[in-house]
Each structure stands twice: as structure tokens, then as C-alpha cells.
Design a protein around this motif. Structure first.
Motif, PDB file in Angstrom:
ATOM      1  N   SER A  43       0.814  -1.215   0.000  1.00  0.00           N
ATOM      2  CA  SER A  43       0.000   0.000   0.000  1.00  0.00           C
ATOM      3  C   SER A  43       0.847   1.264   0.000  1.00  0.00           C
ATOM      4  O   SER A  43       1.918   1.310   0.599  1.00  0.00           O
ATOM      5  N   THR A  44       0.306   2.305  -0.641  1.00  0.00           N
ATOM      6  CA  THR A  44       0.942   3.621  -0.616  1.00  0.00           C
ATOM      7  C   THR A  44       0.568   4.396   0.647  1.00  0.00           C
ATOM      8  O   THR A  44       1.170   5.425   0.935  1.00  0.00           O
ATOM      9  N   ALA A  45      -0.410   3.907   1.406  1.00  0.00           N
ATOM     10  CA  ALA A  45      -0.907   4.605   2.603  1.00  0.00           C
ATOM     11  C   ALA A  45      -0.079   4.227   3.831  1.00  0.00           C
ATOM     12  O   ALA A  45      -0.146   3.086   4.291  1.00  0.00           O
ATOM     13  N   PRO A  46       0.712   5.161   4.372  1.00  0.00           N
ATOM     14  CA  PRO A  46       1.607   4.847   5.491  1.00  0.00           C
ATOM     15  C   PRO A  46       0.911   4.291   6.733  1.00  0.00           C
ATOM     16  O   PRO A  46       1.535   3.576   7.520  1.00  0.00           O
ATOM     17  N   GLU A  47      -0.371   4.589   6.905  1.00  0.00           N
ATOM     18  CA  GLU A  47      -1.077   4.103   8.097  1.00  0.00           C
ATOM     19  C   GLU A  47      -1.507   2.643   7.988  1.00  0.00           C
ATOM     20  O   GLU A  47      -1.907   2.029   8.974  1.00  0.00           O
ATOM     21  N   LYS A  48      -1.414   2.054   6.818  1.00  0.00           N
ATOM     22  CA  LYS A  48      -1.849   0.668   6.617  1.00  0.00           C
ATOM     23  C   LYS A  48      -0.716  -0.322   6.883  1.00  0.00           C
ATOM     24  O   LYS A  48       0.441  -0.049   6.588  1.00  0.00           O
ATOM     25  N   ALA A  49      -1.096  -1.476   7.400  1.00  0.00           N
ATOM     26  CA  ALA A  49      -0.120  -2.543   7.634  1.00  0.00           C
ATOM     27  C   ALA A  49       0.583  -2.934   6.341  1.00  0.00           C
ATOM     28  O   ALA A  49       1.768  -3.274   6.352  1.00  0.00           O
ATOM     29  N   VAL A 107       4.463  -2.867   7.276  1.00  0.00           N
ATOM     30  CA  VAL A 107       5.167  -4.152   7.385  1.00  0.00           C
ATOM     31  C   VAL A 107       6.302  -4.255   6.359  1.00  0.00           C
ATOM     32  O   VAL A 107       7.447  -4.544   6.742  1.00  0.00           O
ATOM     33  N   PRO A 108       6.050  -4.009   5.074  1.00  0.00           N
ATOM     34  CA  PRO A 108       7.175  -4.090   4.121  1.00  0.00           C
ATOM     35  C   PRO A 108       8.277  -3.085   4.441  1.00  0.00           C
ATOM     36  O   PRO A 108       9.463  -3.404   4.319  1.00  0.00           O
ATOM     37  N   LEU A 109       7.901  -1.877   4.879  1.00  0.00           N
ATOM     38  CA  LEU A 109       8.901  -0.867   5.223  1.00  0.00           C
ATOM     39  C   LEU A 109       9.763  -1.342   6.394  1.00  0.00           C
ATOM     40  O   LEU A 109      10.986  -1.211   6.374  1.00  0.00           O
ATOM     41  N   GLU A 123       0.135 -18.892   6.886  1.00  0.00           N
ATOM     42  CA  GLU A 123      -1.030 -18.022   6.831  1.00  0.00           C
ATOM     43  C   GLU A 123      -1.336 -17.487   8.232  1.00  0.00           C
ATOM     44  O   GLU A 123      -0.900 -18.065   9.239  1.00  0.00           O
ATOM     45  N   ASP A 124      -2.043 -16.358   8.261  1.00  0.00           N
ATOM     46  CA  ASP A 124      -2.485 -15.753   9.509  1.00  0.00           C
ATOM     47  C   ASP A 124      -1.325 -15.432  10.449  1.00  0.00           C
ATOM     48  O   ASP A 124      -1.423 -15.595  11.664  1.00  0.00           O
ATOM     49  N   ARG A 125      -0.214 -14.980   9.880  1.00  0.00           N
ATOM     50  CA  ARG A 125       0.953 -14.566  10.670  1.00  0.00           C
ATOM     51  C   ARG A 125       1.470 -13.246  10.116  1.00  0.00           C
ATOM     52  O   ARG A 125       1.441 -13.013   8.911  1.00  0.00           O
ATOM     53  N   CYS A 126       1.990 -12.407  10.996  1.00  0.00           N
ATOM     54  CA  CYS A 126       2.555 -11.116  10.611  1.00  0.00           C
ATOM     55  C   CYS A 126       4.071 -11.211  10.527  1.00  0.00           C
ATOM     56  O   CYS A 126       4.713 -11.690  11.467  1.00  0.00           O
ATOM     57  N   LEU A 127       4.628 -10.742   9.436  1.00  0.00           N
ATOM     58  CA  LEU A 127       6.080 -10.762   9.260  1.00  0.00           C
ATOM     59  C   LEU A 127       6.805 -10.008  10.381  1.00  0.00           C
ATOM     60  O   LEU A 127       7.822 -10.474  10.880  1.00  0.00           O
ATOM     61  N   ILE A 128       6.284  -8.846  10.782  1.00  0.00           N
ATOM     62  CA  ILE A 128       6.947  -8.072  11.840  1.00  0.00           C
ATOM     63  C   ILE A 128       6.951  -8.853  13.146  1.00  0.00           C
ATOM     64  O   ILE A 128       7.982  -8.949  13.821  1.00  0.00           O
ATOM     65  N   ILE A 129       5.818  -9.406  13.525  1.00  0.00           N
ATOM     66  CA  ILE A 129       5.732 -10.162  14.782  1.00  0.00           C
ATOM     67  C   ILE A 129       6.711 -11.322  14.764  1.00  0.00           C
ATOM     68  O   ILE A 129       7.446 -11.560  15.737  1.00  0.00           O
ATOM     69  N   GLU A 130       6.770 -12.036  13.663  1.00  0.00           N
ATOM     70  CA  GLU A 130       7.659 -13.197  13.568  1.00  0.00           C
ATOM     71  C   GLU A 130       9.128 -12.771  13.503  1.00  0.00           C
ATOM     72  O   GLU A 130       9.982 -13.405  14.117  1.00  0.00           O
ATOM     73  N   GLN A 131       9.421 -11.698  12.793  1.00  0.00           N
ATOM     74  CA  GLN A 131      10.796 -11.196  12.715  1.00  0.00           C
ATOM     75  C   GLN A 131      11.277 -10.786  14.100  1.00  0.00           C
ATOM     76  O   GLN A 131      12.400 -11.100  14.505  1.00  0.00           O
ATOM     77  N   ARG A 132      10.430 -10.113  14.852  1.00  0.00           N
ATOM     78  CA  ARG A 132      10.800  -9.695  16.212  1.00  0.00           C
ATOM     79  C   ARG A 132      10.909 -10.894  17.152  1.00  0.00           C
ATOM     80  O   ARG A 132      11.819 -10.953  17.980  1.00  0.00           O
TER      81      ARG A 132
END
Length: 139
Positions: A24-30, A34-36, A122-131
Motif C-alpha cells: 500500500s501507498t498509505a503509510p497508516e496501513k499494515a 510491514v514491508p517498510l 497463513e495468519d501470521r505477521c512478518l513483523i511479529i515473527e521477525q521480532r
């Protein structure tokens, strides 16, 4: 069937590039945050979005098939009903792993990915798992 935690660890310790479908181009969206975040931890991001030209300092592709290089890990920020088609596109693009973000689940996408031999989360967040694992991108 491998344990999901093992697959998560394998993916994060193997792939240097993350192709993000629905970036997404919208900074407020996951789908932007997450990619950033992952980029800040060393991963290269290849964004896929039908309406943007550049994100995270990278060229944006309209669909997976437009990417001119080998696709490995495909991370998905699209509604669950969209994921079977994305899974088919990931397989066609030669992806080797498919990751559906937190809250995104699809038995059909799982079957398509696993039948093609892709690693699947599935149903996992990259940030949560990376941390949780305390890892940065593999060098």
C-alpha cells in the motif's frame, strides 16, 4: 506436515527478497508499515500494486507475472477470497514460498501452494515473527 514455526523460521532465514502483493501507498496501513519495517531490517522489497509506480524506493509491478526476475517469497496483503488466485499466480511465477499476513486464511490457497511444493504460512505477521525470532535478512 511441517510445524508452522519451523516454516516461519526457514522462510525468514532463507529469503533475502520479499515480493509484497497488495503493498500500500498509505503509510497508516499494515500493507505499507510491514514491508517498510522488513526493508529496514535488510530485506529487499518488490511491491505489487496495480495503481502505484514506486514504493519503498522500488519499482512497483502491476501483477506477479510482470516481475522480470525469479520470485521467491510472496507475501500477501489481500482479502482471503483473493488468495487462491494469488496462489495460482505465485506458482506460475515460480515462487517457492507463500505467506498470507495476519487475519488472512484460505484452505484453497494452502492446497494450491502445498500441491506445488511451496512453503506456506497463513495468519501470521512478518513483523511479529521477525521480532519473535530476532532475525534480520540473511546476507
Amino acid at each position: 506436515m511441517p510445524d508452522t514455526d519451523d516454516v516461519v523460521e526457514q522462510i525468514l532465514s532463507t529469503y533475502e527478497t520479499i515480493t509484497v502483493v497488495g503493498a500500500s501507498t498509505a503509510p497508516e496501513k499494515a500493507a505499507h508499515r510491514v514491508p517498510l519495517h522488513m526493508q529496514h531490517h535488510g530485506w529487499r522489497i518488490i511491491p505489487v500494486n496495480p495503481k502505484a509506480d514506486e514504493l519503498f524506493g522500488e519499482k512497483v509491478y502491476r501483477v506477479l507475472a510482470d516481475i522480470p526476475e525469479q520470485v521467491g517469497l510472496v507475501d500477501v496483503f489481500r482479502p482471503s477470497p483473493d488468495t487462491p488466485e494469488i496462489a495460482r499466480q505465485a506458482v506460475a511465477a515460480g515462487a517457492t514460498a507463500l505467506w498470507l499476513q495476519l487475519g488472512i486464511v484460505s484452505a484453497e490457497a494452502r492446497k494450491i501452494a502445498e500441491d506445488a511444493g511451496l512453503l506456506y504460512v497463513e495468519d501470521r505477521c512478518l513483523i511479529i515473527e521477525q521480532r519473535r525470532l530476532g532475525v534480520d535478512a540473511p546476507k
